[in-house]
Design a protein around this motif. Structure first.
Motif, mmCIF file in Angstrom:
data_model
loop_
_atom_site.group_PDB
_atom_site.id
_atom_site.type_symbol
_atom_site.label_atom_id
_atom_site.label_comp_id
_atom_site.label_asym_id
_atom_site.label_seq_id
_atom_site.Cartn_x
_atom_site.Cartn_y
_atom_site.Cartn_z
ATOM 1 N N LEU A 31 43.772 42.332 32.195
ATOM 2 C CA LEU A 31 42.727 41.958 33.156
ATOM 3 C C LEU A 31 42.744 40.449 33.411
ATOM 4 O O LEU A 31 42.537 40.003 34.552
ATOM 5 N N ALA A 32 42.986 39.665 32.346
ATOM 6 C CA ALA A 32 43.064 38.208 32.513
ATOM 7 C C ALA A 32 44.240 37.837 33.408
ATOM 8 O O ALA A 32 44.139 36.935 34.255
ATOM 9 N N ALA A 33 45.373 38.529 33.235
ATOM 10 C CA ALA A 33 46.531 38.263 34.092
ATOM 11 C C ALA A 33 46.215 38.594 35.544
ATOM 12 O O ALA A 33 46.574 37.837 36.461
ATOM 13 N N ALA A 34 45.533 39.713 35.764
ATOM 14 C CA ALA A 34 45.150 40.077 37.132
ATOM 15 C C ALA A 34 44.211 39.043 37.727
ATOM 16 O O ALA A 34 44.342 38.658 38.901
ATOM 17 N N GLY A 35 43.263 38.571 36.911
ATOM 18 C CA GLY A 35 42.339 37.548 37.391
ATOM 19 C C GLY A 35 43.046 36.258 37.750
ATOM 20 O O GLY A 35 42.718 35.613 38.754
ATOM 21 N N ALA A 36 44.027 35.873 36.942
ATOM 22 C CA ALA A 36 44.779 34.644 37.220
ATOM 23 C C ALA A 36 45.538 34.762 38.536
ATOM 24 O O ALA A 36 45.541 33.836 39.362
ATOM 25 N N VAL A 37 46.182 35.900 38.743
ATOM 26 C CA VAL A 37 46.946 36.102 39.981
ATOM 27 C C VAL A 37 46.023 36.087 41.196
ATOM 28 O O VAL A 37 46.303 35.445 42.213
ATOM 29 N N ALA A 118 40.227 28.131 36.967
ATOM 30 C CA ALA A 118 39.975 29.473 36.440
ATOM 31 C C ALA A 118 41.274 30.236 36.242
ATOM 32 O O ALA A 118 41.446 30.960 35.246
ATOM 33 N N ALA A 119 42.201 30.079 37.184
ATOM 34 C CA ALA A 119 43.499 30.753 37.062
ATOM 35 C C ALA A 119 44.255 30.262 35.839
ATOM 36 O O ALA A 119 44.871 31.058 35.114
ATOM 37 N N ALA A 120 44.200 28.951 35.594
ATOM 38 C CA ALA A 120 44.903 28.404 34.431
ATOM 39 C C ALA A 120 44.321 28.948 33.133
ATOM 40 O O ALA A 120 45.053 29.324 32.210
ATOM 41 N N GLY A 121 42.981 29.006 33.061
ATOM 42 C CA GLY A 121 42.349 29.542 31.857
ATOM 43 C C GLY A 121 42.671 31.010 31.636
ATOM 44 O O GLY A 121 42.975 31.433 30.510
ATOM 45 N N ALA A 122 42.605 31.784 32.702
ATOM 46 C CA ALA A 122 42.906 33.218 32.575
ATOM 47 C C ALA A 122 44.367 33.443 32.205
ATOM 48 O O ALA A 122 44.693 34.330 31.407
ATOM 49 N N ALA A 123 45.259 32.631 32.779
ATOM 50 C CA ALA A 123 46.683 32.772 32.471
ATOM 51 C C ALA A 123 46.957 32.482 31.003
ATOM 52 O O ALA A 123 47.770 33.159 30.361
ATOM 53 N N ARG A 124 46.263 31.494 30.460
ATOM 54 C CA ARG A 124 46.474 31.182 29.047
ATOM 55 C C ARG A 124 46.038 32.352 28.162
ATOM 56 O O ARG A 124 46.721 32.716 27.204
ATOM 57 N N ALA A 454 55.804 35.498 33.256
ATOM 58 C CA ALA A 454 54.985 35.978 32.142
ATOM 59 C C ALA A 454 53.783 36.771 32.646
ATOM 60 O O ALA A 454 53.444 37.827 32.087
ATOM 61 N N LEU A 455 53.124 36.276 33.696
ATOM 62 C CA LEU A 455 51.967 36.990 34.236
ATOM 63 C C LEU A 455 52.362 38.360 34.783
ATOM 64 O O LEU A 455 51.655 39.356 34.571
ATOM 65 N N VAL A 456 53.482 38.423 35.498
ATOM 66 C CA VAL A 456 53.940 39.707 36.043
ATOM 67 C C VAL A 456 54.245 40.690 34.916
ATOM 68 O O VAL A 456 53.908 41.879 34.985
ATOM 69 N N ARG A 457 54.875 40.212 33.846
ATOM 70 C CA ARG A 457 55.205 41.095 32.729
ATOM 71 C C ARG A 457 53.935 41.632 32.064
ATOM 72 O O ARG A 457 53.863 42.827 31.740
ATOM 73 N N VAL A 458 52.950 40.767 31.860
ATOM 74 C CA VAL A 458 51.703 41.219 31.243
ATOM 75 C C VAL A 458 50.983 42.221 32.155
ATOM 76 O O VAL A 458 50.451 43.239 31.691
#
Length: 465
Positions: A31-37, A118-124, A454-458
């Protein structure tokens, strides 16, 4: 993790990561990865819409940013009329930039900034778990039988006093030793171990950390780093919370112990890095401690200006051959991830058994704009005068009778040749069980490409790496 009740009974070795196949990312991480994207796409859409409505502004804004940065740097590294003219240009570009931002849509700008943050935080949250490398083998250990903490009350603008560290140490069953003016720090550490200390720590800057760590490794006694200095780079790369000085005292209780590398220049140990060239010369100035920026601005024209002489630093390049000069030479205890020249970044791990070598060589006549562009993008490694490699040993020679060296932020003048070596696994370090556990370089993607992958893989339900 099971923690023994006594340091006499160490816990089993605990691999930092399982040797089995990494588990798929959890639902919250996906969900965090989706939010970052989604946040990045929204920010991009807003920026693109603004550019389409006002293409001239979209072109002028980055041009003004580059002009402002380049003119400011030109003002710093020159003197006299050149400095004045460049400063005027920098101020004019800055003023135009502010006007353009204020006359545009401040609300849109704020929204874009918030979305990017927000995207940076979610991606981390989404990818950091998988990107952090295994920091070797750790083991659970019980409380120290006789813990000693040496404290420098002057370090870090008085962090020891402000955090009431001596009283907190006593409350934790740790013997506090106050470093006073005129005291020999090494002698204090040796005396503490001679009197039975089985865990010794240092609350102070990185130079003091290195000295006490050297005493600890010579006696094979466990070491505790308490981040009471100004920058605390060693604590950062150990995964400690630098904002909470007293929390490091928990390492004297039930804790996690692992071995990390140290490095030496001659017979002097350092925990972070030794720098030569521009930075070492600036640090040697008496005014640097009290006015870092002003001293740097005053000295840079002499060091990197168009008429500045080159540094006599000779060393062997990784592909063979010998370099006769460079402007910045960094020898570090483990390789750093560097994005800019305003600091030396962080290390993903402290147990590689290798020195990290970084050199930056600048052609005064033509390279500054290119260097500034790489600096502005946070991609210093893209600058053509940048080199990095690792090696277990490194030698620097010079025709100068003494060479300026900044060792863990302390200014020294040493007789060449300078011999550097890595001491693999030399130090036993204890950290609290609750410590964050990973430095920024260990949990941040190396660049936009790695971050996107990394985001796509997650998102797809696979580990980030």
């Amino acid at each position: 993790m099971t923690i023994p009740s006594s340091a006499d009974v160490p816990g089993p070795a605990v691999p930092a990561v399982s040797m089995s196949r990494p588990a798929p990312p959890s639902v919250p991480r996906r969900l965090a990865a989706a939010g970052a994207v989604l946040a990045l796409l929204a920010a991009g859409a807003l920026a693109l819409g603004a550019a389409l409505r006002d293409p001239l502004r979209a072109v002028l804004l980055p041009v003004l940013v580059v002009a402002c940065v380049m003119a400011a740097w030109t003002a710093v590294v020159n003197q006299g009329r050149r400095r004045v003219a460049a400063a005027v240009v920098a101020l004019a570009a800055l003023a135009m930039l502010v006007v353009m931002l204020l006359t545009g849509s401040p609300v849109r700008l704020v929204v874009v900034v918030v979305l990017v943050v927000a995207a940076a935080g979610a991606a981390r949250v989404a990818v950091a778990h998988d990107l952090a490398p295994a920091p070797g083998v750790a083991r659970a250990v019980g409380p120290a039988r006789h813990g000693v903490l040496i404290m420098n009350p002057l370090s870090g603008a008085g962090k020891v006093v402000r955090s009431d560290l001596a009283a907190r140490a006593r409350g934790a069953g740790v013997e506090p030793v106050l470093l006073e003016r005129g005291d020999d720090l090494r002698a204090l550490a040796e005396r503490a171990i001679a009197h039975g200390a089985d865990v010794i720590g240092m609350a102070g800057g990185d130079g003091s950390q290195a000295l006490v760590a050297d005493v600890a490794r010579r006696h094979d006694v466990a070491f505790v780093c308490v981040p009471a200095g100004t920058r605390n780079h060693f604590a950062l790369d150990l995964g400690l919370d630098r904002a909470d000085v007293a929390a490091a005292l928990d390492a004297y209780g039930d804790a996690v112990e692992r071995r990390v590398d140290l490095a030496v220049i001659g017979d002097r140990v350092f925990v972070n890095n030794a720098s030569l060239g521009v930075y070492a010369t600036v640090v040697r100035s008496d005014a640097y401690r009290d006015a870092k920026l002003a001293t740097t601005a005053r000295m840079l024209p002499e060091l990197l200006g168009p008429d500045a002489p080159t540094f006599d630093l000779r060393f062997t390049l990784p592909a063979g051959g010998t370099a006769a000069t460079t402007d910045v030479l960094l020898v570090s205890n483990g390789p750093y991830r560097l994005g800019s020249l305003n600091g030396f970044g962080t290390r993903a791990r402290l147990d590689t058994g290798r020195l990290g070598i970084v050199t930056v060589t600048v052609d005064r006549a033509r390279d500054l704009p290119v260097l500034l562009a790489a600096e502005a993008r946070g991609r210093l490694e893209s600058f053509h005068g940048y080199r990095e490699w690792t090696t277990p040993v490194f030698r620097v020679d010079s025709a100068q009778p003494l060479v300026d060296v900044g060792v863990d932020g302390e200014a020294l003048r040493l007789v060449p040749p300078l011999e550097f070596r890595s001491l693999p696994g030399a130090l036993r370090v204890r950290v609290p069980v609750h410590a964050p556990g990973a430095p920024p370089a260990a949990v941040a993607p190396a660049g936009p490409g790695e971050a996107a992958t990394a985001l796509v893989r997650v998102l797809a339900g696979r580990p980030a790496r």
